[in-house]
Design an enzyme around this catalytic site. Structure first.
Site, PDB file in Angstrom:
ATOM      1  N   LYS A 252      31.188  53.144  49.114  1.00  0.00           N
ATOM      2  CA  LYS A 252      32.176  54.222  49.272  1.00  0.00           C
ATOM      3  C   LYS A 252      33.005  54.292  47.995  1.00  0.00           C
ATOM      4  O   LYS A 252      33.675  53.334  47.624  1.00  0.00           O
ATOM      5  CB  LYS A 252      33.090  53.939  50.479  1.00  0.00           C
ATOM      6  CG  LYS A 252      34.288  54.895  50.583  1.00  0.00           C
ATOM      7  CD  LYS A 252      35.148  54.624  51.819  1.00  0.00           C
ATOM      8  CE  LYS A 252      36.425  55.465  51.828  1.00  0.00           C
ATOM      9  NZ  LYS A 252      37.297  55.193  52.986  1.00  0.00           N
ATOM     10  N   ASP A 257      42.303  58.663  48.165  1.00  0.00           N
ATOM     11  CA  ASP A 257      42.256  59.144  49.550  1.00  0.00           C
ATOM     12  C   ASP A 257      43.654  59.537  50.000  1.00  0.00           C
ATOM     13  O   ASP A 257      44.451  58.690  50.410  1.00  0.00           O
ATOM     14  CB  ASP A 257      41.680  58.036  50.459  1.00  0.00           C
ATOM     15  CG  ASP A 257      41.582  58.486  51.909  1.00  0.00           C
ATOM     16  OD1 ASP A 257      41.791  59.694  52.180  1.00  0.00           O
ATOM     17  OD2 ASP A 257      41.298  57.621  52.770  1.00  0.00           O
ATOM     18  N   LYS A 264      48.132  61.744  54.506  1.00  0.00           N
ATOM     19  CA  LYS A 264      48.733  60.434  54.787  1.00  0.00           C
ATOM     20  C   LYS A 264      50.241  60.463  54.533  1.00  0.00           C
ATOM     21  O   LYS A 264      50.734  61.299  53.771  1.00  0.00           O
ATOM     22  CB  LYS A 264      48.095  59.369  53.880  1.00  0.00           C
ATOM     23  CG  LYS A 264      46.688  58.972  54.249  1.00  0.00           C
ATOM     24  CD  LYS A 264      46.188  57.872  53.306  1.00  0.00           C
ATOM     25  CE  LYS A 264      44.724  57.548  53.534  1.00  0.00           C
ATOM     26  NZ  LYS A 264      44.476  56.831  54.791  1.00  0.00           N
ATOM     27  N   ASP A 275      40.363  53.165  47.002  1.00  0.00           N
ATOM     28  CA  ASP A 275      39.429  53.486  48.080  1.00  0.00           C
ATOM     29  C   ASP A 275      37.998  53.647  47.536  1.00  0.00           C
ATOM     30  O   ASP A 275      37.090  54.028  48.267  1.00  0.00           O
ATOM     31  CB  ASP A 275      39.898  54.774  48.788  1.00  0.00           C
ATOM     32  CG  ASP A 275      39.518  54.792  50.253  1.00  0.00           C
ATOM     33  OD1 ASP A 275      39.189  53.720  50.801  1.00  0.00           O
ATOM     34  OD2 ASP A 275      39.524  55.888  50.852  1.00  0.00           O
ATOM     35  N   ASP A 334      40.943  62.348  57.522  1.00  0.00           N
ATOM     36  CA  ASP A 334      41.212  61.059  56.872  1.00  0.00           C
ATOM     37  C   ASP A 334      40.107  60.047  57.194  1.00  0.00           C
ATOM     38  O   ASP A 334      40.051  58.973  56.594  1.00  0.00           O
ATOM     39  CB  ASP A 334      42.581  60.538  57.319  1.00  0.00           C
ATOM     40  CG  ASP A 334      43.151  59.496  56.370  1.00  0.00           C
ATOM     41  OD1 ASP A 334      42.535  59.284  55.304  1.00  0.00           O
ATOM     42  OD2 ASP A 334      44.199  58.906  56.695  1.00  0.00           O
ATOM     43  N   GLU A 336      37.188  60.084  56.223  1.00  0.00           N
ATOM     44  CA  GLU A 336      36.248  60.710  55.272  1.00  0.00           C
ATOM     45  C   GLU A 336      35.184  59.737  54.773  1.00  0.00           C
ATOM     46  O   GLU A 336      34.086  60.150  54.399  1.00  0.00           O
ATOM     47  CB  GLU A 336      37.024  61.289  54.071  1.00  0.00           C
ATOM     48  CG  GLU A 336      37.355  60.310  52.930  1.00  0.00           C
ATOM     49  CD  GLU A 336      38.254  59.148  53.325  1.00  0.00           C
ATOM     50  OE1 GLU A 336      38.924  59.258  54.358  1.00  0.00           O
ATOM     51  OE2 GLU A 336      38.276  58.136  52.614  1.00  0.00           O
ATOM     52  N   ARG A 338      33.292  57.572  56.227  1.00  0.00           N
ATOM     53  CA  ARG A 338      32.026  57.532  56.983  1.00  0.00           C
ATOM     54  C   ARG A 338      31.158  58.757  56.693  1.00  0.00           C
ATOM     55  O   ARG A 338      29.935  58.690  56.759  1.00  0.00           O
ATOM     56  CB  ARG A 338      32.322  57.382  58.474  1.00  0.00           C
ATOM     57  CG  ARG A 338      33.095  58.520  59.074  1.00  0.00           C
ATOM     58  CD  ARG A 338      33.774  58.148  60.371  1.00  0.00           C
ATOM     59  NE  ARG A 338      34.884  57.228  60.166  1.00  0.00           N
ATOM     60  CZ  ARG A 338      35.613  56.696  61.148  1.00  0.00           C
ATOM     61  NH1 ARG A 338      35.342  56.989  62.400  1.00  0.00           N
ATOM     62  NH2 ARG A 338      36.607  55.878  60.882  1.00  0.00           N
TER      63      ARG A 338
END
Ligand code: BES
Ligand code: ZN
Ligand code: ZN
Length: 485
Positions: A252, A257, A264, A275, A334, A336, A338
């Site tokens: 990933k 993010d 967030k 991230d 959020d 995201e 996956r």
């Protein structure tokens, strides 16, 4: 990086002398006198008495008369990898301001010379490229270390492995620490592309090609950012006779993010430049394999993208169609990671004919809460693979704990409008995330998912990891590859 030399006969007498000792008994002092001719035994005895030094495990004593600097460090009671890494860190902390040192090591620790060296390298890491006010004297100075083993030779193979690993972990830390306004998906991809000089094959799939290659979900996540997404497919083909891969790693790589439409809050936004740590660790592992010229074939698929908010951002309630044909109801933008991984996992199965996949991701907040950076979570479809990874975690010191996958969690992803939702609800967040990913792992592939959220960063200085990005996963995956592939 420190230059490491070993068993050099005529070491310069001007540098710091580090002596590793097992207590301060007369016999031990005698042994040191015989082994290390630059030390005056009488002086040593007196200094130990005066300073009440006991030579306990990792206890140090610095003797500095302005001309000669001697550092005594107690050997650990038990000599193993973890202890020797820590010992290296203790030694390094005493040598930060010196240019060179010679370390005298007892014979029974010879097998762990590499770990000592690695511990030193990890402890000496610092990320100071943006510190314009830092003075010369504030930087770490150590450049050269000579390791001398009593009546023995340093195993140069182990030393080379330590060096390659140190370079890898430092690379992953550099990527994690780099702010997202510099490290955009393109900059990260270009940086990895530069590793081709080591013999890696690196293909960058640019944003305009992502649709035709089936990275629909990644495109959805990234569509609100002016910094376009891309995918890196990197290969280390150490065994040229074969075309297949022993392992495919998926990472990933969310370079920032912000949560997207489900933006967030202030505190949760901090550290989200990291991230991309899964992708960073995977790229770094490939770098280590290339440095070592390992006779195996490993591929990596890295989804690089920014998850931010703009007028054209993807939204909750949207239904998106993945390259695999499966449809997804977006519950929360959020979640995201996956989506990004789903496309990469699918690509690894379809286009790279992967037989075994390990993905690495800062995927869920709940994993960070549960383990507080002490463990990463492992979930997957194969007990042996999980077990092997857990063992590699124990050996490397980057520990894993297994969390369950189950039909119950799978059912929590049922959607009223599409094949699945991208969020299972409030509960069992790490397991439902893994169940989501499982839908994109092709039948027959052995797969494990490492949720490293919370492990990618430390906020306090630790012996082996100064504040900031940890490079978690590099040593773990390297150990797994070394022992189990
Ligand atoms: N990148 C985060 C997970 C994360 C959180 C990593 C904290 C490191 C530290 C992920 O994309 C995320 O935002 N997950 C959310 C999803 C939820 C809000 C739907 C989470 O798990 O809190
Ligand atoms: Zn997120
Ligand atoms: Zn994320």
């Amino acid at each position: 990086m420190v230059e490491l030399v070993s068993n050099v006969a005529n070491v310069d007498d001007g540098d710091v002398t580090v002596v590793l000792l097992r207590g301060v008994e007369a016999q031990e002092i005698k042994r040191i006198g015989e082994f290390c001719s630059r030390i005056d035994v009488k002086y040593l005895k007196k200094a130990i008495e005066n300073r009440k030094y006991e030579g306990k495990s990792k206890q140090s004593l610095v003797l500095d008369d302005g001309v000669k600097k001697i550092i005594l460090v107690g050997m650990p009671d038990e000599i193993n990898k973890a202890e020797m890494l820590e010992l290296g860190a203790v030694i390094a902390s005493k040598l930060k301001k010196d240019f060179s040192a010679t370390i005298f090591m007892p014979k029974n620790a010879a097998d762990y010379a590499g770990d000592l060296a690695l511990g030193m390298e990890l402890a000496l890491y610092s990320f100071d490229k943006y510190m314009t006010k830092k003075k010369d004297e504030d930087f770490n100075k150590l450049e050269k270390v000579c390791l001398i083993i009593e009546k023995g030779e340093v195993d140069m193979k182990k030393m080379a492995e330590a060096k390659a690993l140190a370079i890898g972990v430092r690379y992953a830390r550099d990527l994690g620490n780099e702010p997202a306004n510099y490290l955009t998906p393109k900059v990260l991809a270009d940086d990895i592309k530069r590793l081709e000089y080591l013999g890696l094959e690196v293909e960058i799939i640019p944003a305009k090609k992502l649709k035709e290659k089936g990275f629909n979900l990644l495109l959805e996540v990234g569509k609100a950012s002016v910094n376009e997404p891309c995918v890196v497919v990197a290969k280390w083909m150490g065994d040229k006779k074969r075309k297949d891969f022993d392992l495919v790693l998926v990472g990933k790589g969310v370079t920032h993010d912000a949560g997207g439409t489900n933006i967030k809050t202030a505190n949760n936004l901090l550290d989200m430049k990291m991230d991309m740590s899964g992708a960073g660790a995977v790229a770094a592992v490939l770098k280590v394999l290339a440095l070592e010229k390992k006779k195996i074939n490993v591929a990596a698929v890295l989804g690089l993208v920014e998850n931010v908010l703009a007028g054209n951002a993807y939204k909750p309630d949207d239904v998106i169609v993945s390259g695999s044909g499966q449809t997804i109801e977006v519950i929360n933008t959020d979640a995201e990671g996956r989506l990004v991984l789903a496309d990469c996992l699918w690509y690894a199965g379809e286009k790279l004919q992967a037989k075994k996949i390990v993905d690495v991701a800062t995927l869920t907040g709940v994993t960070a809460y549960v383990f507080d950076g002490e463990f990463a979570a492992v979930l997957g479809n194969d007990e042996k693979l999980n077990h092997d990874l857990i063992m590699a975690g124990k050996n490397s010191g980057e520990k894993l704990w297994e969390l369950p996958m189950d039909e119950t969690y799978r059912k929590m992803l049922k959607s009223n409008i599409a094949d699945m939702k991208n969020l299972g609800g409030k509960m069992a967040g790490a397991s439902t995330a893994a169940e989501f990913l499982n839908n994109f792992v092709k039948e027959g592939i052995t797969w494990a998912h490492l949720d490293i959220a919370g492990c990618e960063v430390v906020h306090e200085n630790k012996n082996l990891t100064p504040k900031g990005a940890t490079g978690f996963g590099v040593r773990l995956l390297h150990e797994y590859i070394k022992k189990f592939i």
